[in-house]
Design a protein around this motif. Structure first.
Motif, mmCIF file in Angstrom:
data_model
loop_
_atom_site.group_PDB
_atom_site.id
_atom_site.type_symbol
_atom_site.label_atom_id
_atom_site.label_comp_id
_atom_site.label_asym_id
_atom_site.label_seq_id
_atom_site.Cartn_x
_atom_site.Cartn_y
_atom_site.Cartn_z
ATOM 1 N N THR A 14 0.853 -1.180 0.000
ATOM 2 C CA THR A 14 0.000 0.000 0.000
ATOM 3 C C THR A 14 0.888 1.229 0.000
ATOM 4 O OG1 THR A 14 -0.080 -0.029 2.409
ATOM 5 C CG2 THR A 14 -1.819 -1.199 1.239
ATOM 6 N N GLY A 15 0.313 2.373 -0.160
ATOM 7 C CA GLY A 15 1.098 3.593 -0.111
ATOM 8 C C GLY A 15 1.467 4.093 -1.489
ATOM 9 N N ALA A 16 2.536 4.861 -1.535
ATOM 10 C CA ALA A 16 2.906 5.566 -2.758
ATOM 11 C C ALA A 16 3.399 4.611 -3.833
ATOM 12 C CB ALA A 16 3.996 6.576 -2.428
ATOM 13 N N ARG A 17 2.940 4.831 -5.033
ATOM 14 C CA ARG A 17 3.420 4.110 -6.201
ATOM 15 C C ARG A 17 3.665 5.114 -7.300
ATOM 16 N NH1 ARG A 17 0.160 -1.369 -7.683
ATOM 17 N NH2 ARG A 17 -0.126 -2.126 -5.573
ATOM 18 N N ALA A 18 4.648 4.825 -8.117
ATOM 19 C CA ALA A 18 4.924 5.712 -9.243
ATOM 20 C C ALA A 18 5.494 4.886 -10.371
ATOM 21 C CB ALA A 18 5.915 6.800 -8.827
ATOM 22 N N GLU A 19 5.311 5.375 -11.582
ATOM 23 C CA GLU A 19 5.893 4.713 -12.743
ATOM 24 C C GLU A 19 7.133 5.468 -13.169
ATOM 25 O OE1 GLU A 19 1.974 2.706 -14.847
ATOM 26 O OE2 GLU A 19 2.842 4.530 -15.694
ATOM 27 N N ARG A 20 8.096 4.711 -13.615
ATOM 28 C CA ARG A 20 9.354 5.330 -14.021
ATOM 29 C C ARG A 20 10.051 4.412 -15.000
ATOM 30 N NH1 ARG A 20 13.937 8.387 -10.668
ATOM 31 N NH2 ARG A 20 15.541 8.251 -12.276
ATOM 32 N N ASP A 21 10.756 4.984 -15.975
ATOM 33 C CA ASP A 21 11.597 4.180 -16.867
ATOM 34 C C ASP A 21 12.877 3.799 -16.136
ATOM 35 O OD1 ASP A 21 10.842 5.827 -20.060
ATOM 36 O OD2 ASP A 21 9.802 4.274 -18.923
ATOM 37 N N VAL A 22 13.129 2.498 -16.104
ATOM 38 C CA VAL A 22 14.321 1.962 -15.440
ATOM 39 C C VAL A 22 14.928 0.935 -16.386
ATOM 40 C CG1 VAL A 22 15.163 0.622 -13.458
ATOM 41 C CG2 VAL A 22 13.335 2.305 -13.138
ATOM 42 N N PHE A 23 16.249 0.792 -16.367
ATOM 43 C CA PHE A 23 16.883 -0.222 -17.193
ATOM 44 C C PHE A 23 16.590 -1.590 -16.608
ATOM 45 C CE2 PHE A 23 19.652 -1.742 -20.415
ATOM 46 C CZ PHE A 23 20.274 -2.863 -19.884
ATOM 47 N N CYS A 24 16.032 -2.484 -17.429
ATOM 48 C CA CYS A 24 15.734 -3.838 -16.986
ATOM 49 C C CYS A 24 16.839 -4.782 -17.481
ATOM 50 C CB CYS A 24 14.388 -4.295 -17.535
ATOM 51 S SG CYS A 24 14.011 -6.021 -17.110
ATOM 52 N N ALA A 25 17.505 -5.463 -16.539
ATOM 53 C CA ALA A 25 18.577 -6.378 -16.929
ATOM 54 C C ALA A 25 18.033 -7.557 -17.716
ATOM 55 C CB ALA A 25 19.319 -6.871 -15.684
ATOM 56 N N GLY A 26 16.787 -7.937 -17.454
ATOM 57 C CA GLY A 26 16.198 -9.049 -18.175
ATOM 58 C C GLY A 26 15.856 -8.689 -19.611
ATOM 59 N N CYS A 27 15.221 -7.531 -19.810
ATOM 60 C CA CYS A 27 14.832 -7.070 -21.145
ATOM 61 C C CYS A 27 15.999 -6.440 -21.894
ATOM 62 C CB CYS A 27 13.698 -6.055 -21.056
ATOM 63 S SG CYS A 27 12.190 -6.713 -20.318
ATOM 64 N N GLN A 28 17.038 -6.040 -21.163
ATOM 65 C CA GLN A 28 18.170 -5.326 -21.739
ATOM 66 C C GLN A 28 17.714 -4.058 -22.454
ATOM 67 O OE1 GLN A 28 21.862 -5.851 -21.771
ATOM 68 N NE2 GLN A 28 21.000 -6.649 -19.860
ATOM 69 N N ALA A 29 16.805 -3.331 -21.781
ATOM 70 C CA ALA A 29 16.280 -2.091 -22.342
ATOM 71 C C ALA A 29 15.673 -1.268 -21.214
ATOM 72 C CB ALA A 29 15.209 -2.407 -23.380
ATOM 73 N N GLN A 30 15.511 0.035 -21.495
ATOM 74 C CA GLN A 30 14.769 0.883 -20.556
ATOM 75 C C GLN A 30 13.294 0.515 -20.713
ATOM 76 O OE1 GLN A 30 17.392 2.803 -18.533
ATOM 77 N NE2 GLN A 30 15.733 4.263 -18.759
ATOM 78 N N THR A 31 12.661 0.134 -19.638
ATOM 79 C CA THR A 31 11.253 -0.236 -19.692
ATOM 80 C C THR A 31 10.504 0.468 -18.565
ATOM 81 O OG1 THR A 31 11.580 -2.165 -18.275
ATOM 82 C CG2 THR A 31 11.758 -2.520 -20.652
ATOM 83 N N LYS A 32 9.196 0.518 -18.712
ATOM 84 C CA LYS A 32 8.394 1.131 -17.662
ATOM 85 C C LYS A 32 8.387 0.212 -16.446
ATOM 86 C CE LYS A 32 3.846 1.449 -17.840
ATOM 87 N NZ LYS A 32 2.490 1.854 -18.261
ATOM 88 N N HIS A 33 8.656 0.784 -15.301
ATOM 89 C CA HIS A 33 8.634 0.059 -14.046
ATOM 90 C C HIS A 33 7.614 0.698 -13.115
ATOM 91 C CE1 HIS A 33 12.311 -1.779 -15.441
ATOM 92 N NE2 HIS A 33 12.524 -2.408 -14.304
ATOM 93 N N VAL A 34 6.965 -0.118 -12.327
ATOM 94 C CA VAL A 34 6.152 0.368 -11.227
ATOM 95 C C VAL A 34 7.025 0.342 -9.979
ATOM 96 C CG1 VAL A 34 4.145 -0.065 -9.772
ATOM 97 C CG2 VAL A 34 4.017 -0.448 -12.246
ATOM 98 N N CYS A 35 7.102 1.464 -9.293
ATOM 99 C CA CYS A 35 7.982 1.567 -8.121
ATOM 100 C C CYS A 35 7.147 1.920 -6.896
ATOM 101 C CB CYS A 35 9.048 2.636 -8.347
ATOM 102 S SG CYS A 35 10.079 2.350 -9.796
ATOM 103 N N SER A 36 7.523 1.316 -5.781
ATOM 104 C CA SER A 36 6.838 1.625 -4.535
ATOM 105 C C SER A 36 7.795 1.371 -3.383
ATOM 106 C CB SER A 36 5.579 0.765 -4.385
ATOM 107 O OG SER A 36 5.935 -0.598 -4.205
#
Lengths: 103, 183
Positions: A14-36
């Motif tokens: 619960t609480g704050a969530r935000a979306e942000r582009d982060v480099f994903c080691a699995g995708c090997q690309a900047q992808t949208k991440h949900v952060c909390s």
């Protein structure tokens, strides 16, 4: 190839969530991440494409968060998965055999 | 003749400068991530609760026996996938004589010094560079090629980080590989 599909790691958070582009080691690309912020007061970012989770200690300020994400990006760009390496080797083997006239 | 190799492990509070663990155990044959910082407790006795992280596993390589040089070190997760909700973090590539990682008192907090995402099995050629030091994984003066005998790799520290989506029970048994050449 995504290794996880449609898994919501944030589901109990619960609480704050935000979306942000982060480099994903699995995708090997900047992808949208949900952060909390998780129950251990750590920052949890999950890749929207493959579901890979990235955990960071709670940052002191925005610049600290940015520097940790930058370090993560630099440390993980360029990884070649075993299945990709094996596919490349198989392709080269097939080309070599063709050149040698072996069917 | 050839070099003799074994994995070793440090546990306990950071001590000394450069820092190392209070306890050093030789001849380690497993690297199970668990909710305790030691080299003796079975992982089944100290399981990681989903959503939490393991204590860091501070292992390293020790070379002795007969050799001229140890060089071209690489470290990576090379076989078998982890399940959902599991992320393995490891040391970054070695690029300086101080080494890529400084020992900290192990805890279950996410270790920001472990920047390499080792979750996926990758080709060893994509692994992080490992350098070698003369007196221990904590030693300064590390280099990509080492002629001193004995010598040690830099820290090969890992931490298993989990989310609440991680399944109960054992993880898959994965392979972490240290590759090196010897002359």
């Amino acid at each position: 190839m995504p290794e996880e599909q449609a898994v919501n790691h944030h589901a109990p958070h619960t609480g704050a969530r935000a979306e942000r582009d982060v480099f994903c080691a699995g995708c090997q690309a900047q992808t949208k991440h949900v952060c909390s912020v998780d129950r251990n007061n750590e920052v949890l970012c999950t890749c929207d494409v493959c579901g890979r989770a990235l955990k960071l200690p709670f940052p002191e300020h925005a610049e600290h968060l940015n520097s940790m994400l930058d370090a993560h990006h630099q440390a993980n760009v360029g990884q070649i998965r075993t299945e990709v390496a094996e596919a490349e080797r198989a392709k080269l083997d097939a080309q070599f055999l063709a050149m040698m006239g072996v069917k | 003749m050839a070099a003799t190799f074994e994995f070793e492990e440090d546990n306990g509070s950071a001590t000394g400068s450069p820092a190392k663990g209070t306890t050093r155990t030789a001849a380690r044959t497993e690297a199970n991530w668990k909710n305790i910082d030691d080299s003796t407790t079975a992982y089944s006795s100290s399981p990681i609760v989903a959503g939490n992280n393991s204590y860091q596993k501070n292992q390293f390589g020790h070379f002795s026996g007969t050799f001229n040089q140890i060089l071209n070190g690489l470290f990576a997760h090379t076989a078998t996938a982890f399940g959902t909700g599991l992320t393995l973090k490891g040391v970054p590539a070695a690029t300086t004589s101080a080494g890529p990682y400084t020992y900290v008192t192990p805890s279950t907090g996410a270790d920001s010094g472990l920047t390499t995402d080792m979750t996926s099995a990758i080709a060893i050629g994509s692994g992080v560079a490992v350098w070698f030091g003369a007196t221990g994984p904590e030693a300064t003066g590390k280099a990509a090629t080492m002629a001193t005998n004995p010598c040690y790799t830099n820290w090969l520290t890992t931490q298993l980080q989990t989310t609440s989506s991680a399944a109960a029970g054992d993880t898959a048994q994965v392979t972490l590989t240290l590759q090196y050449d010897e002359n």
